[in-house]
Write a protein that holds these residues in place. Sequence first.
Motif, mmCIF file in Angstrom:
data_model
loop_
_atom_site.group_PDB
_atom_site.id
_atom_site.type_symbol
_atom_site.label_atom_id
_atom_site.label_comp_id
_atom_site.label_asym_id
_atom_site.label_seq_id
_atom_site.Cartn_x
_atom_site.Cartn_y
_atom_site.Cartn_z
ATOM 1 N N VAL A 183 1.037 0.091 -2.140
ATOM 2 C CA VAL A 183 -0.270 0.520 -2.642
ATOM 3 C C VAL A 183 -1.059 -0.709 -3.083
ATOM 4 C CG1 VAL A 183 -1.508 1.916 -4.344
ATOM 5 C CG2 VAL A 183 0.666 2.734 -3.407
ATOM 6 N N GLY A 184 -2.296 -0.802 -2.603
ATOM 7 C CA GLY A 184 -3.166 -1.916 -2.992
ATOM 8 C C GLY A 184 -4.614 -1.489 -2.948
ATOM 9 N N THR A 185 -5.508 -2.445 -3.130
ATOM 10 C CA THR A 185 -6.932 -2.159 -3.112
ATOM 11 C C THR A 185 -7.435 -2.085 -1.665
ATOM 12 O OG1 THR A 185 -7.404 -4.524 -3.307
ATOM 13 C CG2 THR A 185 -7.337 -3.231 -5.338
ATOM 14 N N GLY A 212 -10.256 6.279 -1.498
ATOM 15 C CA GLY A 212 -11.224 5.575 -2.329
ATOM 16 C C GLY A 212 -10.945 4.091 -2.371
ATOM 17 N N ASN A 213 -10.682 3.566 -3.578
ATOM 18 C CA ASN A 213 -10.421 2.129 -3.726
ATOM 19 C C ASN A 213 -8.963 1.778 -3.528
ATOM 20 O OD1 ASN A 213 -9.459 3.336 -6.053
ATOM 21 N ND2 ASN A 213 -9.942 1.573 -7.347
ATOM 22 N N ARG A 214 -8.143 2.769 -3.124
ATOM 23 C CA ARG A 214 -6.717 2.526 -2.890
ATOM 24 C C ARG A 214 -6.394 2.653 -1.413
ATOM 25 N NH1 ARG A 214 -3.942 6.549 -7.152
ATOM 26 N NH2 ARG A 214 -4.484 7.896 -5.388
ATOM 27 N N LEU A 215 -5.647 1.675 -0.921
ATOM 28 C CA LEU A 215 -5.104 1.714 0.438
ATOM 29 C C LEU A 215 -3.601 1.906 0.325
ATOM 30 C CD1 LEU A 215 -5.314 1.403 3.516
ATOM 31 C CD2 LEU A 215 -5.180 -1.077 3.193
ATOM 32 N N VAL A 216 -3.097 2.985 0.927
ATOM 33 C CA VAL A 216 -1.688 3.353 0.810
ATOM 34 C C VAL A 216 -1.033 3.232 2.181
ATOM 35 C CG1 VAL A 216 -0.048 5.146 0.154
ATOM 36 C CG2 VAL A 216 -2.224 4.936 -1.076
ATOM 37 N N LEU A 217 0.077 2.501 2.237
ATOM 38 C CA LEU A 217 0.857 2.360 3.467
ATOM 39 C C LEU A 217 2.261 2.884 3.222
ATOM 40 C CD1 LEU A 217 -0.097 -1.241 4.691
ATOM 41 C CD2 LEU A 217 -1.242 0.922 5.187
ATOM 42 N N VAL A 218 2.670 3.840 4.031
ATOM 43 C CA VAL A 218 4.049 4.314 4.017
ATOM 44 C C VAL A 218 4.780 3.540 5.112
ATOM 45 C CG1 VAL A 218 5.583 6.304 4.223
ATOM 46 C CG2 VAL A 218 3.309 6.589 3.218
ATOM 47 N N ILE A 219 5.695 2.675 4.720
ATOM 48 C CA ILE A 219 6.368 1.765 5.652
ATOM 49 C C ILE A 219 7.757 2.314 5.958
ATOM 50 C CG2 ILE A 219 7.061 -0.615 6.076
ATOM 51 C CD1 ILE A 219 5.244 -1.426 3.736
ATOM 52 N N GLY A 249 -6.681 -8.342 -5.494
ATOM 53 C CA GLY A 249 -6.192 -7.655 -6.690
ATOM 54 C C GLY A 249 -4.766 -7.181 -6.554
ATOM 55 N N ARG A 250 -4.479 -6.077 -7.221
ATOM 56 C CA ARG A 250 -3.108 -5.570 -7.345
ATOM 57 C C ARG A 250 -2.550 -5.088 -6.010
ATOM 58 N NH1 ARG A 250 -5.116 -1.119 -11.314
ATOM 59 N NH2 ARG A 250 -6.905 -1.426 -9.897
ATOM 60 N N LEU A 251 -1.266 -5.328 -5.828
ATOM 61 C CA LEU A 251 -0.555 -4.863 -4.632
ATOM 62 C C LEU A 251 0.887 -4.591 -5.044
ATOM 63 C CD1 LEU A 251 -0.682 -4.308 -1.590
ATOM 64 C CD2 LEU A 251 -0.042 -6.697 -1.197
ATOM 65 N N VAL A 252 1.296 -3.327 -5.013
ATOM 66 C CA VAL A 252 2.575 -2.910 -5.570
ATOM 67 C C VAL A 252 3.415 -2.231 -4.490
ATOM 68 C CG1 VAL A 252 3.723 -1.538 -7.352
ATOM 69 C CG2 VAL A 252 1.512 -2.603 -7.830
ATOM 70 N N LEU A 253 4.674 -2.633 -4.398
ATOM 71 C CA LEU A 253 5.614 -2.063 -3.441
ATOM 72 C C LEU A 253 6.601 -1.164 -4.172
ATOM 73 C CD1 LEU A 253 6.716 -2.040 -0.496
ATOM 74 C CD2 LEU A 253 8.211 -3.933 -1.174
ATOM 75 N N ALA A 269 6.291 5.744 -7.963
ATOM 76 C CA ALA A 269 6.537 4.471 -8.639
ATOM 77 C C ALA A 269 5.455 3.448 -8.296
ATOM 78 C CB ALA A 269 7.919 3.938 -8.251
ATOM 79 N N ALA A 270 5.056 3.393 -7.027
ATOM 80 C CA ALA A 270 4.043 2.435 -6.606
ATOM 81 C C ALA A 270 2.682 2.750 -7.221
ATOM 82 C CB ALA A 270 3.943 2.415 -5.084
ATOM 83 N N LEU A 271 2.337 4.030 -7.311
ATOM 84 C CA LEU A 271 1.040 4.419 -7.869
ATOM 85 C C LEU A 271 0.951 4.094 -9.358
ATOM 86 C CD1 LEU A 271 0.449 7.839 -6.078
ATOM 87 C CD2 LEU A 271 -0.810 5.711 -5.712
ATOM 88 N N VAL A 272 2.009 4.418 -10.104
ATOM 89 C CA VAL A 272 1.998 4.092 -11.531
ATOM 90 C C VAL A 272 2.009 2.577 -11.721
ATOM 91 C CG1 VAL A 272 3.200 4.358 -13.726
ATOM 92 C CG2 VAL A 272 3.139 6.256 -12.116
ATOM 93 N N GLY A 273 2.799 1.880 -10.909
ATOM 94 C CA GLY A 273 2.817 0.424 -10.977
ATOM 95 C C GLY A 273 1.447 -0.162 -10.674
ATOM 96 N N PHE A 274 0.745 0.423 -9.729
ATOM 97 C CA PHE A 274 -0.602 -0.039 -9.384
ATOM 98 C C PHE A 274 -1.559 0.135 -10.559
ATOM 99 C CE2 PHE A 274 -4.851 0.802 -7.597
ATOM 100 C CZ PHE A 274 -5.052 -0.360 -6.876
ATOM 101 N N SER A 275 -1.398 1.219 -11.301
ATOM 102 C CA SER A 275 -2.306 1.492 -12.415
ATOM 103 C C SER A 275 -2.047 0.596 -13.625
ATOM 104 C CB SER A 275 -2.189 2.965 -12.824
ATOM 105 O OG SER A 275 -0.902 3.249 -13.350
ATOM 106 N N VAL A 276 -0.820 0.065 -13.780
ATOM 107 C CA VAL A 276 -0.499 -0.745 -14.962
ATOM 108 C C VAL A 276 -0.256 -2.206 -14.606
ATOM 109 C CG1 VAL A 276 0.531 1.251 -16.091
ATOM 110 C CG2 VAL A 276 2.005 -0.306 -14.790
ATOM 111 N N ALA A 277 -0.424 -2.584 -13.351
ATOM 112 C CA ALA A 277 -0.064 -3.940 -12.919
ATOM 113 C C ALA A 277 -0.872 -5.010 -13.642
ATOM 114 C CB ALA A 277 -0.252 -4.075 -11.407
ATOM 115 N N SER A 278 -2.095 -4.692 -14.042
ATOM 116 C CA SER A 278 -2.927 -5.696 -14.712
ATOM 117 C C SER A 278 -2.364 -6.097 -16.073
ATOM 118 C CB SER A 278 -4.352 -5.161 -14.881
ATOM 119 O OG SER A 278 -4.350 -3.938 -15.600
ATOM 120 N N ALA A 279 -1.428 -5.306 -16.625
ATOM 121 C CA ALA A 279 -0.822 -5.637 -17.912
ATOM 122 C C ALA A 279 0.249 -6.715 -17.784
ATOM 123 C CB ALA A 279 -0.223 -4.387 -18.556
#
Length: 403
Positions: A183-185, A212-219, A249-253, A269-279
């Motif tokens: 998950v990333g921008t 929207g502002n999220r690009l999701v890849l299922v690998i 910006g943020r990119l979470v696997l 897990a990736a979505l929640v990580g994406f939302s808190v990654a800036s911390a």
Amino acid sequence: MTDTTDRQRAVAWLRSITGDLSTTVLKRMEQTLPWFADMPPGRRSAVALVAQSGIASFVSWFEDPTSAPWTAKDVFDSAPRELLRSVSLQQTLQLIRVVVDVFEERTQTAPSEIREGVLRYSRDIAFAAADVYARAAEQRGLWDARLEALVVDSILTGENDTELPSRIAALGWSGHGEVSVLVGTTPKVVEIDQLRRTARHNRADLLVGVQGNRLVLVIGRAKPSAEAEDELIPFLEIAQALEPGFGPGRLVLGPEVASVVEASRSARAALVGFSVASAYRRLERPVLADDLLPERALAGDPLARQTLVQRIYTPLSDHQSDLLNTLWCYLDNGRSLEATARELFVHPNTVRYRLKRITEIIGWDATGARESLVLQAALILGRIADGANTEPRRQVRSPRRRN
């Protein structure tokens, strides 16, 4: 007047040989096109209908050349729509070539006007065939895009849809092994074809979702054969190759799961990580969702809390030795070996040994600043989950008596 009479005679001659041309074309197709001979009778009849329509349409066009754009298109309208799924564009062009070859053989002694007409009309038919297949491919692409968006949305929401495997199969999903969600921008322009090429180069497949502002890849990747185990590419390496396709910006696997049916766990897990990654101040790109366990737990992610307890607290609490209490003391004393040793009445080397054993059991090194945060969060969550009324064992020195 003479030109009109000659054209009428030519049209009459063409009409008289139409039946013979159709028979010759069918025989030629059976002799030269193996795929035609292997077709079921119903499909062969439909293909023959297209060939016959082309012959009849040429006669009509020769009689009135101004009707070319419409008549050529109507040749393919006479065939059922499902024929496009069983006959490829290449096979259609081979069919046109057979018809043109038969026409040229029968019109060798005909006026040059007829021979030139065959060439011009065959060109129109070829373009008409390409147009029909292009429109069908475009409609198929739009349908696949809508279906892919539906599948990705189902994975993100965690819906237990029994039709999910069949929908994924309909998209031509080639992954049959582990799956991870990235998950990333969203960039200004999403180069989906480039993302898919990069995935194929890394022996993986993709499901792409733009939200929207999220690009999701299922690998997904295929399970390697026993002889090709060294060809297994880690998901983090695949994510690094796909990284240029995301916005800044943020990119979470998300964590690796066994199959695409279980991908919702990695997605959460990736979505929640994406939302808190800036911390996380030392954020890498991409970053593993499991590297953000403390931030996710503080944000209320139940999966992160469960992961911390299961991976850290439970293995240590089940251990026979005093490892859990040693870890509590070590973290409470600011990661000081001497202070921990004094509190536990042991030698500092004993504390070092226990910390080494802790690392061997859970995989985290308590001497690191970041790891200590993860371990502290796991101990707190584990104690809450246990619902224990007693505090961690703390040994206090008794005061010395004065003489």
